[in-house]
Write a protein that holds these residues in place. Structure first.
Motif, PDB file in Angstrom:
ATOM      1  N   VAL A 177       0.880  -1.175   0.000  1.00  0.00           N
ATOM      2  CA  VAL A 177       0.000   0.000   0.000  1.00  0.00           C
ATOM      3  C   VAL A 177       0.910   1.215   0.000  1.00  0.00           C
ATOM      4  N   PHE A 178       1.016   1.891  -1.142  1.00  0.00           N
ATOM      5  CA  PHE A 178       1.962   2.996  -1.217  1.00  0.00           C
ATOM      6  C   PHE A 178       1.256   4.334  -1.342  1.00  0.00           C
ATOM      7  N   MET A 179       1.806   5.348  -0.638  1.00  0.00           N
ATOM      8  CA  MET A 179       1.331   6.711  -0.825  1.00  0.00           C
ATOM      9  C   MET A 179       2.134   7.293  -1.963  1.00  0.00           C
ATOM     10  N   GLY A 180       1.436   7.540  -3.053  1.00  0.00           N
ATOM     11  CA  GLY A 180       2.110   8.101  -4.202  1.00  0.00           C
ATOM     12  C   GLY A 180       1.183   8.146  -5.393  1.00  0.00           C
ATOM     13  N   GLY A 181       1.572   8.931  -6.365  1.00  0.00           N
ATOM     14  CA  GLY A 181       0.815   9.008  -7.601  1.00  0.00           C
ATOM     15  C   GLY A 181      -0.407   9.889  -7.494  1.00  0.00           C
ATOM     16  N   ALA A 182      -1.043  10.078  -8.632  1.00  0.00           N
ATOM     17  CA  ALA A 182      -2.269  10.874  -8.713  1.00  0.00           C
ATOM     18  C   ALA A 182      -3.013  10.464  -9.972  1.00  0.00           C
ATOM     19  N   VAL A 183      -4.323  10.392  -9.855  1.00  0.00           N
ATOM     20  CA  VAL A 183      -5.152  10.142 -11.028  1.00  0.00           C
ATOM     21  C   VAL A 183      -5.373  11.454 -11.779  1.00  0.00           C
ATOM     22  N   ALA A 188      12.114   4.093  -9.922  1.00  0.00           N
ATOM     23  CA  ALA A 188      11.820   3.184  -8.811  1.00  0.00           C
ATOM     24  C   ALA A 188      10.330   2.867  -8.750  1.00  0.00           C
ATOM     25  N   ALA A 189       9.492   3.872  -8.982  1.00  0.00           N
ATOM     26  CA  ALA A 189       8.047   3.634  -8.969  1.00  0.00           C
ATOM     27  C   ALA A 189       7.643   2.654 -10.062  1.00  0.00           C
ATOM     28  N   ALA A 190       8.276   2.770 -11.231  1.00  0.00           N
ATOM     29  CA  ALA A 190       7.980   1.835 -12.316  1.00  0.00           C
ATOM     30  C   ALA A 190       8.364   0.410 -11.940  1.00  0.00           C
ATOM     31  N   ILE A 191       9.468   0.251 -11.218  1.00  0.00           N
ATOM     32  CA  ILE A 191       9.879  -1.076 -10.750  1.00  0.00           C
ATOM     33  C   ILE A 191       8.871  -1.618  -9.743  1.00  0.00           C
ATOM     34  N   LEU A 192       8.394  -0.774  -8.841  1.00  0.00           N
ATOM     35  CA  LEU A 192       7.393  -1.209  -7.862  1.00  0.00           C
ATOM     36  C   LEU A 192       6.208  -1.871  -8.556  1.00  0.00           C
ATOM     37  N   LEU A 193       5.754  -1.289  -9.657  1.00  0.00           N
ATOM     38  CA  LEU A 193       4.565  -1.804 -10.333  1.00  0.00           C
ATOM     39  C   LEU A 193       4.785  -3.189 -10.916  1.00  0.00           C
ATOM     40  N   THR A 194       6.047  -3.646 -11.003  1.00  0.00           N
ATOM     41  CA  THR A 194       6.344  -4.987 -11.512  1.00  0.00           C
ATOM     42  C   THR A 194       6.508  -6.000 -10.381  1.00  0.00           C
ATOM     43  N   ALA A 195       6.172  -5.629  -9.153  1.00  0.00           N
ATOM     44  CA  ALA A 195       6.465  -6.477  -7.992  1.00  0.00           C
ATOM     45  C   ALA A 195       5.781  -7.837  -8.058  1.00  0.00           C
ATOM     46  N   GLY A 196       4.627  -7.918  -8.709  1.00  0.00           N
ATOM     47  CA  GLY A 196       3.927  -9.196  -8.798  1.00  0.00           C
ATOM     48  C   GLY A 196       3.126  -9.547  -7.566  1.00  0.00           C
ATOM     49  N   VAL A 197       2.858  -8.551  -6.716  1.00  0.00           N
ATOM     50  CA  VAL A 197       1.982  -8.728  -5.549  1.00  0.00           C
ATOM     51  C   VAL A 197       0.862  -7.698  -5.647  1.00  0.00           C
ATOM     52  N   PRO A 198      -0.234  -7.894  -4.914  1.00  0.00           N
ATOM     53  CA  PRO A 198      -1.297  -6.884  -4.936  1.00  0.00           C
ATOM     54  C   PRO A 198      -0.782  -5.523  -4.465  1.00  0.00           C
ATOM     55  N   ILE A 199      -1.181  -4.473  -5.177  1.00  0.00           N
ATOM     56  CA  ILE A 199      -0.722  -3.118  -4.875  1.00  0.00           C
ATOM     57  C   ILE A 199      -1.932  -2.203  -4.764  1.00  0.00           C
ATOM     58  N   THR A 200      -1.938  -1.364  -3.730  1.00  0.00           N
ATOM     59  CA  THR A 200      -2.927  -0.304  -3.587  1.00  0.00           C
ATOM     60  C   THR A 200      -2.216   1.036  -3.694  1.00  0.00           C
ATOM     61  N   MET A 201      -2.741   1.904  -4.546  1.00  0.00           N
ATOM     62  CA  MET A 201      -2.187   3.259  -4.713  1.00  0.00           C
ATOM     63  C   MET A 201      -3.070   4.238  -3.956  1.00  0.00           C
ATOM     64  N   ARG A 210      -1.126  -1.672 -27.976  1.00  0.00           N
ATOM     65  CA  ARG A 210      -1.387  -2.232 -26.643  1.00  0.00           C
ATOM     66  C   ARG A 210      -0.082  -2.403 -25.861  1.00  0.00           C
ATOM     67  N   ARG A 211      -0.103  -2.019 -24.594  1.00  0.00           N
ATOM     68  CA  ARG A 211       1.061  -2.146 -23.724  1.00  0.00           C
ATOM     69  C   ARG A 211       0.698  -2.991 -22.508  1.00  0.00           C
ATOM     70  N   GLU A 212       1.703  -3.626 -21.938  1.00  0.00           N
ATOM     71  CA  GLU A 212       1.512  -4.346 -20.684  1.00  0.00           C
ATOM     72  C   GLU A 212       1.543  -3.336 -19.540  1.00  0.00           C
ATOM     73  N   GLN A 213       0.433  -3.219 -18.826  1.00  0.00           N
ATOM     74  CA  GLN A 213       0.352  -2.284 -17.706  1.00  0.00           C
ATOM     75  C   GLN A 213      -0.035  -3.033 -16.439  1.00  0.00           C
ATOM     76  N   ALA A 214       0.560  -2.631 -15.327  1.00  0.00           N
ATOM     77  CA  ALA A 214       0.224  -3.256 -14.057  1.00  0.00           C
ATOM     78  C   ALA A 214      -1.203  -2.906 -13.660  1.00  0.00           C
ATOM     79  N   LEU A 215      -1.897  -3.871 -13.061  1.00  0.00           N
ATOM     80  CA  LEU A 215      -3.235  -3.622 -12.516  1.00  0.00           C
ATOM     81  C   LEU A 215      -3.075  -3.281 -11.034  1.00  0.00           C
ATOM     82  N   VAL A 216      -3.589  -2.130 -10.657  1.00  0.00           N
ATOM     83  CA  VAL A 216      -3.390  -1.584  -9.314  1.00  0.00           C
ATOM     84  C   VAL A 216      -4.751  -1.206  -8.732  1.00  0.00           C
ATOM     85  N   ASP A 217      -4.954  -1.496  -7.447  1.00  0.00           N
ATOM     86  CA  ASP A 217      -6.155  -1.004  -6.752  1.00  0.00           C
ATOM     87  C   ASP A 217      -5.939   0.476  -6.457  1.00  0.00           C
ATOM     88  N   VAL A 218      -6.572   1.325  -7.232  1.00  0.00           N
ATOM     89  CA  VAL A 218      -6.384   2.772  -7.129  1.00  0.00           C
ATOM     90  C   VAL A 218      -7.475   3.361  -6.239  1.00  0.00           C
TER      91      VAL A 218
END
Length: 321
Positions: A151-157, A176-189, A294-302
């Motif tokens: 669960v990271f504090m960061g980003g903006a819609v 570094a933020a781009a690397i985080l999105l490749t972690a392969g675990v559930p992520i909340t922004m 089409r690009r591969e994009q991480a799916l994040v709970d925003v």
């Protein structure tokens, strides 16, 4: 509160609102704060370590290990936010130096050790630029097997603060933020869209500042350094935003935020959009995808909405324990 506490590790750049987050994490009975790692961001990394140890000491926290991490982003130069957080990063409150000492290991080593040693999968809560987390994921990818969620504090819609489109933590180290999105675990922004909404009213800030208990009083003093309205009535100017602490509230009480699972990517190209979190809210693919883009994009709970009263009440009840 039922069940076992959630094992949590906070990676921070303490920082006024990181300090608010630490005070909450230490005192919430549903959270087990196992370690804190420090990174350059709001102030230099040595100042972050000092501030973190001071906050834990004032909060009466147990001997939680604190480790020094990256002194600068992966590629970008270090760029502080002292104009927001004060020369010392803590609102220039004149707090005494801590008597506690940091751990003898670096942040990545501590993260690796504590994540794998936890009997339950850990929730990792970065409230800072994501340099330490990126280094961890690249150096020790095996840690993801014992990470429940990030669960990271960061980003903006919608709107940024470091630039018109980029939020500070991601802008500070977008690679570094781009690397985080490749972690392969559930992520909340937990981004600026909800971050800026959770405000403690002025009278409650006054009540905290009047407390005889050092940690509670510190929470009030820190909130008073985060006024949310300039030039309005005094009670509006004295209100204080929870900021990063809202992300930790979201771990303790996830029903306080409304999220959608959405594709997210970080803009890395040089120029005015570098560091933007591009969140795809379209109901269907557009022409770019139809025509082969089409690009591969991480799916994040925003996080898109937050129950402000719920989190203000939760914070006040917790820090006042």
């Amino acid at each position: 509160m039922t069940g076992e506490p959630i094992p949590v590790i906070i990676d921070c750049d303490t920082g006024v609102d990181d300090a608010l987050a630490l005070l909450f994490a230490v005192r919430h009975p549903g959270l087990d704060l196992r370690a804190v790692t420090c990174v350059a961001g709001n102030t230099d990394v040595d100042g972050v370590v000092r501030n973190t140890l001071t906050v834990l000491e004032r909060a009466g926290a147990p001997d939680i290990p604190v480790a020094r991490g990256a002194a600068r982003p992966l590629i970008e130069p270090a760029r502080s936010a002292r104009h927001v957080h004060g020369t010392d990063g803590m609102g220039d409150l004149g707090l005494p130096a801590p008597t506690r000492a940091p751990a003898a290991v670096d942040a990545v080593t501590l993260l690796h050790r504590e994540i794998l040693a936890s009997p339950r999968p850990v929730t990792l809560v970065p409230t800072a630029p994501l340099t330490n987390i990126a280094l961890l994921l690249r150096t020790h990818p095996e840690v993801t097997r014992n990470i429940e969620r990030i669960v990271f504090m960061g980003g903006a819609v919608a709107v940024g603060n470091a630039t018109p489109v980029a939020e500070f933590n991601v802008w500070h180290d977008p690679d570094a933020a781009a690397i985080l999105l490749t972690a392969g675990v559930p992520i909340t922004m937990y981004g600026l869209d909800v971050f800026q909404q959770v405000v403690v009213p002025g009278p409650e800030v006054h009540r905290l500042r009047a407390s005889d208990e050092p940690g509670t009083r510190l929470a009030g003093d820190l909130l008073a350094h985060r006024p949310t309205s300039q030039g309005g009535p005094p009670e509006a100017e004295e209100a204080g935003g929870l900021g990063d602490a809202g992300a930790v509230c979201a771990v303790a009480d996830p029903r306080g935020i409304t999220t959608r699972l959405l594709p997210v990517e970080v803009t890395l190209a040089p120029g005015p959009s570098r560091g933007q979190t591009v969140v795809d809210r379209r109901p269907r693919p557009g022409e770019s995808e139809i025509h082969g883009g089409r690009r591969e994009q991480a799916l994040v709970d925003v996080a898109l909405e937050v129950d402000v009263d719920r989190y203000v009440r939760l914070y006040l009840e917790t820090v006042g324990r």
